[in-house]
Design a protein around this motif. Structure first.
Motif, PDB file in Angstrom:
ATOM      1  N   THR A   6      -1.833  -6.088  14.365  1.00 21.03           N
ATOM      2  CA  THR A   6      -1.417  -7.191  15.208  1.00 21.03           C
ATOM      3  C   THR A   6      -0.340  -7.943  14.391  1.00 21.03           C
ATOM      4  OG1 THR A   6      -3.097  -8.653  14.295  1.00 21.03           O
ATOM      5  CG2 THR A   6      -3.494  -7.349  16.271  1.00 21.03           C
ATOM      6  N   SER A   7      -0.271  -8.056  13.217  1.00 22.85           N
ATOM      7  CA  SER A   7       0.721  -8.834  12.709  1.00 22.85           C
ATOM      8  C   SER A   7       1.773  -7.891  11.840  1.00 22.85           C
ATOM      9  CB  SER A   7       0.278  -9.818  11.723  1.00 22.85           C
ATOM     10  OG  SER A   7       1.011 -10.669  10.920  1.00 22.85           O
ATOM     11  N   GLY A   8       2.875  -8.330  11.571  1.00 23.99           N
ATOM     12  CA  GLY A   8       3.965  -7.634  10.907  1.00 23.99           C
ATOM     13  C   GLY A   8       3.462  -7.377   9.602  1.00 23.99           C
ATOM     14  N   LYS A   9       2.721  -8.429   8.939  1.00 22.18           N
ATOM     15  CA  LYS A   9       2.480  -8.407   7.452  1.00 22.18           C
ATOM     16  C   LYS A   9       1.072  -7.609   7.181  1.00 22.18           C
ATOM     17  CE  LYS A   9       5.411 -11.730   6.374  1.00 22.18           C
ATOM     18  NZ  LYS A   9       6.469 -11.273   5.872  1.00 22.18           N
ATOM     19  N   GLN A  10       0.452  -7.385   8.101  1.00 18.65           N
ATOM     20  CA  GLN A  10      -0.774  -6.508   7.926  1.00 18.65           C
ATOM     21  C   GLN A  10      -0.637  -4.937   7.916  1.00 18.65           C
ATOM     22  OE1 GLN A  10      -3.198  -7.663  11.401  1.00 18.65           O
ATOM     23  NE2 GLN A  10      -4.501  -8.869   9.812  1.00 18.65           N
ATOM     24  N   ARG A  11      -1.367  -4.360   6.884  1.00 23.81           N
ATOM     25  CA  ARG A  11      -1.239  -2.898   6.776  1.00 23.81           C
ATOM     26  C   ARG A  11      -1.863  -1.970   8.142  1.00 23.81           C
ATOM     27  NH1 ARG A  11      -4.356  -0.709   1.922  1.00 23.81           N
ATOM     28  NH2 ARG A  11      -2.974  -2.154   0.990  1.00 23.81           N
ATOM     29  N   PRO A  12      -1.036  -1.224   8.591  1.00 23.35           N
ATOM     30  CA  PRO A  12      -1.724  -0.666   9.797  1.00 23.35           C
ATOM     31  C   PRO A  12      -2.828   0.371   9.376  1.00 23.35           C
ATOM     32  CG  PRO A  12       0.845  -0.257   9.663  1.00 23.35           C
ATOM     33  CD  PRO A  12       0.347  -0.915   8.548  1.00 23.35           C
ATOM     34  N   TYR A  13      -3.866   0.266  10.188  1.00 21.72           N
ATOM     35  CA  TYR A  13      -4.975   0.953   9.909  1.00 21.72           C
ATOM     36  C   TYR A  13      -4.952   2.740   9.524  1.00 21.72           C
ATOM     37  CZ  TYR A  13      -4.666   3.030  14.687  1.00 21.72           C
ATOM     38  OH  TYR A  13      -4.278   3.887  15.703  1.00 21.72           O
ATOM     39  N   PHE A  14      -3.829   3.221   9.953  1.00 25.62           N
ATOM     40  CA  PHE A  14      -3.235   4.772   9.580  1.00 25.62           C
ATOM     41  C   PHE A  14      -2.794   4.940   8.396  1.00 25.62           C
ATOM     42  CE2 PHE A  14      -0.335   3.197  12.612  1.00 25.62           C
ATOM     43  CZ  PHE A  14       0.861   3.599  12.051  1.00 25.62           C
ATOM     44  N   ILE A  15      -2.664   3.484   7.653  1.00 22.87           N
ATOM     45  CA  ILE A  15      -1.658   3.855   6.405  1.00 22.87           C
ATOM     46  C   ILE A  15      -2.862   3.255   5.262  1.00 22.87           C
ATOM     47  CG2 ILE A  15       0.296   3.086   5.069  1.00 22.87           C
ATOM     48  CD1 ILE A  15       1.124   4.737   7.360  1.00 22.87           C
ATOM     49  N   TRP A  16      -3.639   3.867   4.878  1.00 21.05           N
ATOM     50  CA  TRP A  16      -4.783   3.630   4.220  1.00 21.05           C
ATOM     51  C   TRP A  16      -4.372   3.699   2.713  1.00 21.05           C
ATOM     52  CZ3 TRP A  16      -4.934   7.657   7.408  1.00 21.05           C
ATOM     53  CH2 TRP A  16      -5.053   8.989   6.679  1.00 21.05           C
ATOM     54  N   ASP A  17      -3.522   4.721   2.424  1.00 18.16           N
ATOM     55  CA  ASP A  17      -3.312   5.051   0.943  1.00 18.16           C
ATOM     56  C   ASP A  17      -1.973   4.433   0.317  1.00 18.16           C
ATOM     57  OD1 ASP A  17      -1.993   6.667   2.620  1.00 18.16           O
ATOM     58  OD2 ASP A  17      -2.265   8.333   1.643  1.00 18.16           O
ATOM     59  N   TYR A  18      -1.425   3.719   0.908  1.00 18.94           N
ATOM     60  CA  TYR A  18      -0.242   2.941   0.523  1.00 18.94           C
ATOM     61  C   TYR A  18       0.022   1.551   0.949  1.00 18.94           C
ATOM     62  CZ  TYR A  18       1.894   7.644  -0.040  1.00 18.94           C
ATOM     63  OH  TYR A  18       1.993   9.081  -0.545  1.00 18.94           O
ATOM     64  N   ASP A  19       0.556   0.751  -0.108  1.00 18.99           N
ATOM     65  CA  ASP A  19       0.502  -0.751   0.202  1.00 18.99           C
ATOM     66  C   ASP A  19       1.878  -0.780   1.195  1.00 18.99           C
ATOM     67  OD1 ASP A  19      -0.145  -3.272   0.109  1.00 18.99           O
ATOM     68  OD2 ASP A  19       0.743  -3.701  -1.757  1.00 18.99           O
ATOM     69  N   LEU A  20       1.883  -0.669   2.381  1.00 17.83           N
ATOM     70  CA  LEU A  20       2.682  -1.010   3.421  1.00 17.83           C
ATOM     71  C   LEU A  20       2.301  -1.735   4.521  1.00 17.83           C
ATOM     72  CD1 LEU A  20       4.069   2.826   3.510  1.00 17.83           C
ATOM     73  CD2 LEU A  20       5.068   0.789   2.407  1.00 17.83           C
ATOM     74  N   SER A  21       3.402  -2.794   4.963  1.00 21.17           N
ATOM     75  CA  SER A  21       2.656  -3.696   5.862  1.00 21.17           C
ATOM     76  C   SER A  21       3.313  -2.819   7.319  1.00 21.17           C
ATOM     77  CB  SER A  21       3.459  -5.003   5.796  1.00 21.17           C
ATOM     78  OG  SER A  21       4.876  -5.057   5.811  1.00 21.17           O
TER      79      SER A  21
END
Length: 117
Positions: A6-21
């Protein structure tokens, strides 16, 4: 399940292994690094929920990178995506099934929507 998108700062749930927003993911998909872009497209196509894929990718993008995406897709998803791309490449959905709309209606869920170009 992971953080929501929902927010550009949060990590998408499907990117669990990298620290990417979410902003990072979208920047990669818009960026010039073709390797990273294809990797992110593949991750999205493999791991995001169906309705969420189309929040990140368009059918036009997938078609443009299809030959790079296909060999990187997990084997168990390859046939499904190949079939989808083939069907969506036809002039009408019924063309893939010999103009038999009855077959289409049996295969697709009632609330199915074709992805946006």
């Amino acid at each position: 399940m992971g953080e929501q998108t929902t927010s550009g700062k949060q990590r998408p749930y499907f990117i669990w292994d990298y620290d990417l927003s979410e902003e990072d993911v979208r920047a990669i998909l818009r960026g010039d690094n073709e390797y990273e872009k294809v990797q992110m497209m593949v991750r999205t196509m493999e791991s995001a929920r169906w309705e969420d894929i189309w929040n990140y990718l368009t059918l036009k993008q997938i078609r443009a990178y299809w030959h790079e995406i296909l060999p990187k897709l997990r084997r168990e998803l390859r046939l499904t995506w190949e079939f989808a791309i083939e069907v969506w490449s036809k002039d009408t959905p019924t063309d893939a099934f010999g103009n038999d709309p009855k077959i289409i209606n049996e295969l697709l869920p009632k609330n199915f929507k074709l992805p946006r170009e």
